[in-house]
Design an enzyme around this catalytic site. Sequence first.
Site: not given
Ligand code: NDP
Length: 446
Positions: A89, A110, A113, A125, A165, A208, A239, A376
């Site tokens: 997962k 993961q 976690k 992943k 993600d 999250t 997100n 999830s």
């Molecule tokens: P999204 O794609 O919804 O959002 C990612 C955000 O982070 C955007 O604002 C993006 O900006 C920014 N971002 C991404 N890459 C970079 C970078 N290299 N440098 C600076 N900013 C960056 O993803 P999520 O919110 O789902 O995920 C965010 C984090 O949370 C990740 O590390 C993910 O692995 C982790 N996570 C997510 C979960 C989930 O349920 N969604 C669960 C557990 C962990 P831009 O739009 O400009 O790229």
Amino acid sequence: MQLLKPVFDSVLARNPGQPEFHQAVSEVLETIEPVVAKHPEWLKAGIVDRLVEPERQIMFRVAWIDDAGRVQVNRGYRVQFNSAIGPYKGGLRFHPSVNLGIIKFLGFEQIFKNSLTGLPIGGGKGGSDFDPKGKSDREIMAFCQSFMTELAKHIGADTDVPAGDIGVGGREIGFLYGQYKRLRNEFTGVLTGKGLGWGGSLARTEATGYGLCYFMNEALQHNGKSFKDQRVVISGSGNVAIYACEKAQEYGAKVVAMSDSSGYVVDENGIDLKLMKQIKEVERLRIKEYAARKPGAVFTPGCRGIWTVKCDIALPCATQNEIDEESAKILLGNGTWAVGEGANMPSTNEAIACYKNAGIIFAPAKAANAGGVATSALEMCQNSMRYNWTFEEVDQKLHQIMKDIYAHCTEVAKEYTGNEHDLVSGANIAGFVKVANAMYAQGIAY
Ligand code: NDP
């Protein structure tokens, strides 16, 4: 690290050019050493040697046709890391920076976690170096369908259940699910994060970010503090960041800054989340649009600068290694007294050492952002029952899971390190022990 040094040396030798994977493994091996020392039978059974090697790594070509009629080729990945306690997962990440090392670091984390959630899910992943930014809906659909045409051969509701993600939200899950169903002719819980009318769970979108704040709230209370009236900085505006902001504001915090990969906005009046959602979730625009529409808000290009904004609590919710030693020192110099990780591995090991030396509250990602995958797993549960819980029911279960994770981490940290506030050790050890016991019980194929 002494006992497990040979394992780490072999990880370095066998996985060249994968620094994020090395970083994630070294952080875990450092902390689980005292447990392994108490279990010579685990050493003899090669539990850790096996744990650092994925059970299966799939890499595949994803060819699709863009709006100009040109053939585009991306690379797809699915790393099925560990299935000792349940089906693999873990999310799918679509971002140009994706490579095998990044997917392996995410898959490795993961495992622990998912174990911490207390639910029966293994670790995996996947993703692609495909960049959804600037693509039309049709291009996104074409890519997702081609990606799933291969991935469908390797996943299933009882085998491997991907989710979203970075770069993979509700729209992408919809296209992926549609293609899976077309190919397999079955309606099962093979993906999570689905739409609410077709198998999704209420509160999964929020999970999250909300879970991060539930976990932080436990940690703050345990230290005689709270979110109320505190200045909070949240990186990202995706997100996790958006729903962390929502819950932190509900708890009475003042969120003063958010970012995306182009830069950050500071709003001393407190982020207007309705406007942020409109810009990011509905119109999918860059964050500087927030400053253009909100009087008094200021946009600054470059995302690292967000850590120079003075705050009490920092919630990194964007991406890996976004807080390095220099940024950690700036945060501490500005009086930050708590860091809660919403993103995966957002702090470098050097930054974590700074937090530790300063004795601040530090909630590591494996525990603090486990609410997404936990919900999830609740979605999988509802799919199996062919039944839906209400938002309140799911949210209440999520809240309890985060409280339980916090309690478990502090208990285990106290037992093994004598310091109940060492949540890094607590999370790693608690996650590891359950998986190690399962691997030991299930034996090795001779
Ligand atoms: P999204 O794609 O919804 O959002 C990612 C955000 O982070 C955007 O604002 C993006 O900006 C920014 N971002 C991404 N890459 C970079 C970078 N290299 N440098 C600076 N900013 C960056 O993803 P999520 O919110 O789902 O995920 C965010 C984090 O949370 C990740 O590390 C993910 O692995 C982790 N996570 C997510 C979960 C989930 O349920 N969604 C669960 C557990 C962990 P831009 O739009 O400009 O790229």
